[in-house]
Design a protein around this motif. Structure first.
Motif, short mmCIF file in Angstrom:
data_model
loop_
_atom_site.label_atom_id
_atom_site.label_comp_id
_atom_site.label_asym_id
_atom_site.label_seq_id
_atom_site.Cartn_x
_atom_site.Cartn_y
_atom_site.Cartn_z
N LEU A 12 0.83 -1.20 0.00
CA LEU A 12 0.00 0.00 0.00
C LEU A 12 0.87 1.25 0.00
N ASN A 13 0.50 2.21 -0.84
CA ASN A 13 1.17 3.51 -0.85
C ASN A 13 0.11 4.59 -0.70
N TRP A 14 0.53 5.73 -0.16
CA TRP A 14 -0.41 6.84 -0.04
C TRP A 14 -0.97 7.20 -1.40
N THR A 15 -2.29 7.39 -1.45
CA THR A 15 -2.94 7.84 -2.68
C THR A 15 -3.85 9.02 -2.35
N PHE A 16 -4.44 9.58 -3.39
CA PHE A 16 -5.37 10.69 -3.19
C PHE A 16 -6.57 10.24 -2.35
N PHE A 17 -6.93 8.94 -2.49
CA PHE A 17 -8.13 8.44 -1.82
C PHE A 17 -7.85 7.81 -0.46
N TYR A 21 -8.10 -6.09 1.57
CA TYR A 21 -9.29 -6.83 1.17
C TYR A 21 -10.29 -5.93 0.45
N LYS A 22 -10.34 -4.68 0.86
CA LYS A 22 -11.22 -3.72 0.18
C LYS A 22 -10.82 -3.60 -1.29
N LEU A 23 -9.51 -3.50 -1.54
CA LEU A 23 -9.03 -3.39 -2.91
C LEU A 23 -9.23 -4.71 -3.66
N PHE A 24 -9.00 -5.83 -2.97
CA PHE A 24 -9.18 -7.14 -3.60
C PHE A 24 -10.63 -7.35 -4.02
N ILE A 25 -11.55 -7.03 -3.12
CA ILE A 25 -12.97 -7.23 -3.41
C ILE A 25 -13.43 -6.30 -4.53
N LEU A 63 -19.59 -19.32 -1.97
CA LEU A 63 -18.60 -18.64 -1.14
C LEU A 63 -17.51 -18.00 -2.00
N MET A 64 -17.22 -16.75 -1.72
CA MET A 64 -16.17 -16.04 -2.44
C MET A 64 -14.81 -16.41 -1.85
N PRO A 65 -13.91 -17.02 -2.62
CA PRO A 65 -12.59 -17.37 -2.07
C PRO A 65 -11.74 -16.13 -1.85
N LEU A 66 -11.01 -16.14 -0.75
CA LEU A 66 -10.13 -15.03 -0.41
C LEU A 66 -8.72 -15.56 -0.14
#
Length: 306
Positions: free
Chosen positions: A44-49, A90-94, A106-109
């Motif tokens: 993870l890197n700092w982004t605008f969001f 996980y937010k980005l993955f989903i 079931l959604m695999p993670l």
């Protein structure tokens, strides 16, 4: 204009490649894969969001999500910090697999694994498990997160280092620097002596040949950040994450977020100190820093740079 990405950690900068992360993942999970394509870096890197930034993370074999933090100053709150990081991952993955979330199956993670590598000068056990539930006191909770703390001190976890040459070389680099500091050398001199020693002995050689100046800047930033954090403590402005955390998970997370903000502020202060030491004027520093001109003048005055 100063490059803010220069103010990183050597650990993160050195290991944040698919080839080196592959070696590290193999050592941690006791596998022997040889294809760097098995690793997908998702640090993870700092982004605008989002202002969330972790040290190292990757998907491994599309089955595991490995999150790794590096600590030079010991911090018992790594489980809370990693909870924030994995939630963002996980937010980005989903977001990339949104259709699967609304199917009946079931959604695999990817299975998360959490590690913290410690190379500070404080005596610590070779390994230690940090648990999120420790922050809840004796209250029963359905939420748990375990972080495996791994010391990189000389003579500790040598089997892991032998199975991961990049980690072994980084630990040699870090331990030699700590030895010079323990011997009483000024920080600048200790860093220069360490860089020379590593280059003479083939330690992180290609990396240091390409990024010697950046490494020097990163190490100076790390110690400036420690000074800034100490100043927070002396002035009573740092908010301790332990205060009132036993009141429940919500307050614990809020305290964790607050600590991240304070950590970012200490980074901003350290960056200001580094730029002032590089000879930039206060007005120039103000153009590149989120801190106000008044704050920058105060920092300069307290550090004898005005």
């Amino acid at each position: 204009m100063p490059n803010k990405q220069v103010y990183d950690s050597v650990f993160r900068d050195y290991l944040n490649t698919p080839e080196r992360l592959l070696s590290l993942c193999n050592a941690l999970l006791r596998t022997s894969h040889t294809n760097p394509a098995d690793v997908k870096v998702n640090t993870l890197n700092w982004t605008f969001f989002s202002n969330i930034r972790n040290d190292l993370s990757c998907f491994f074999l599309n089955r595991f999500m490995i999150l790794m933090e590096h600590q030079h100053t010991w911090n018992e709150n790594m489980p809370i910090r990693l909870l924030l990081y994995v939630a963002e991952e996980y937010k980005l993955f989903i977001a990339n697999h949104a259709r699967n979330l609304y199917r009946s199956t079931l959604m695999p993670l990817p299975a998360p694994n959490f590690y913290c590598f410690y190379d500070g000068r404080k005596e610590m056990p070779p390994r230690k498990i940090l648990r999120l539930s420790d922050a809840f006191g004796e209250d029963i909770s359905a939420l748990e997160l375990q972080v495996r703390m791994i010391s990189l001190k000389a003579g500790q976890n040598e089997d892991l280092k032998e199975n991961c040459p990049p980690l072994k070389e980084y630990s040699l680099f870090s331990n030699y620097l700590n030895q010079q500091l323990d011997a009483g050398l000024p920080h600048d001199e200790a860093v220069r002596k360490t860089l020379a020693y590593c280059q003479q002995n083939g330690i992180m050689q290609d990396y240091l040949e390409q990024r010697k100046k950046e490494v020097f800047d990163m190490l100076n930033f790390a110690y400036n950040e420690e000074d800034a954090r100490s100043a927070f403590i002396e002035e009573g402005t740092e908010i301790g994450i332990q205060q009132g955390i036993q009141q429940g998970i919500q307050q614990g997370i809020q305290q964790g977020i607050q600590q991240e903000r304070m950590h970012q502020l200490s980074r901003d202060m350290a960056q200001v100190i580094a730029m002032l030491k590089d000879g930039l004027s206060i007005e120039s520093v103000a153009k590149y820093s989120p801190l106000t001109l008044v704050d920058i003048k105060s920092i300069a005055r307290k550090n004898g740079l005005l």
